[in-house]
Design a protein around this motif. Structure first.
Motif, PDB file in Angstrom:
ATOM      1  N   THR A 148      -2.945  -3.796  -2.783  1.00  0.00           N
ATOM      2  CA  THR A 148      -2.949  -2.339  -2.347  1.00  0.00           C
ATOM      3  C   THR A 148      -2.420  -2.368  -0.891  1.00  0.00           C
ATOM      4  O   THR A 148      -1.835  -1.548  -0.231  1.00  0.00           O
ATOM      5  CB  THR A 148      -4.375  -1.685  -2.397  1.00  0.00           C
ATOM      6  OG1 THR A 148      -4.690  -1.428  -4.037  1.00  0.00           O
ATOM      7  CG2 THR A 148      -4.403  -0.540  -1.915  1.00  0.00           C
ATOM      8  N   GLU A 149      -3.106  -3.381  -0.073  1.00  0.00           N
ATOM      9  CA  GLU A 149      -2.847  -3.238   1.355  1.00  0.00           C
ATOM     10  C   GLU A 149      -1.455  -3.546   1.799  1.00  0.00           C
ATOM     11  O   GLU A 149      -0.682  -3.008   2.401  1.00  0.00           O
ATOM     12  CB  GLU A 149      -3.663  -4.203   1.954  1.00  0.00           C
ATOM     13  CG  GLU A 149      -5.372  -3.885   2.114  1.00  0.00           C
ATOM     14  CD  GLU A 149      -6.217  -5.139   2.605  1.00  0.00           C
ATOM     15  OE1 GLU A 149      -5.585  -6.418   3.054  1.00  0.00           O
ATOM     16  OE2 GLU A 149      -7.416  -4.825   2.752  1.00  0.00           O
TER      17      GLU A 149
ATOM     18  N   GLU B  12      -7.308  -5.436  -4.183  1.00  0.00           N
ATOM     19  CA  GLU B  12      -7.535  -5.031  -2.569  1.00  0.00           C
ATOM     20  C   GLU B  12      -6.015  -5.648  -1.901  1.00  0.00           C
ATOM     21  O   GLU B  12      -5.659  -4.670  -0.949  1.00  0.00           O
ATOM     22  CB  GLU B  12      -8.545  -5.564  -2.068  1.00  0.00           C
ATOM     23  CG  GLU B  12      -8.845  -5.204  -0.666  1.00  0.00           C
ATOM     24  CD  GLU B  12      -9.998  -5.608   0.062  1.00  0.00           C
ATOM     25  OE1 GLU B  12     -10.079  -6.468   0.912  1.00  0.00           O
ATOM     26  OE2 GLU B  12     -11.270  -5.469  -0.549  1.00  0.00           O
TER      27      GLU B  12
END
Length: 87
Positions: free
Chosen positions: A54-55, A51
């Motif tokens: 990805t951010e 996560e």
């Protein structure tokens, strides 16, 4: 976002790991070691890493990509390749 260099990708991986495990000791992790084993990452830690990466990088990481994120050098290479092939 511009393509990442290997150094930028490696920094992104290490900084993202540090957000999950603040006291991660990268002196214990060789570039080709399975960092999940060395740093005692569990499945939730790994999903948190996906996560955060990805951010941070705007790279979509699907479940079938997870084997590409086994070592620090593999994860950096994956991010470099994905950012180089963006349209």
């Amino acid at each position: 976002m511009k393509p990442l260099t290997n150094a930028e990708a490696l920094t992104a991986v290490k900084e993202s790991i540090t957000q999950i495990i603040p006291d991660a000791d990268f002196t214990r992790v060789e570039p080709d070691d399975k960092f999940r084993d060395v740093l005692e990452f569990d499945s939730l830690d790994f999903l948190g890493l996906v996560e955060r990466l990805t951010e941070r990088t705007e790279v979509r990481i699907d479940e079938e990509d997870y084997p590409e994120l086994t070592t620090l050098s593999d994860a950096a290479r994956f991010l470099v390749e994905r950012t180089a092939h963006r349209s």
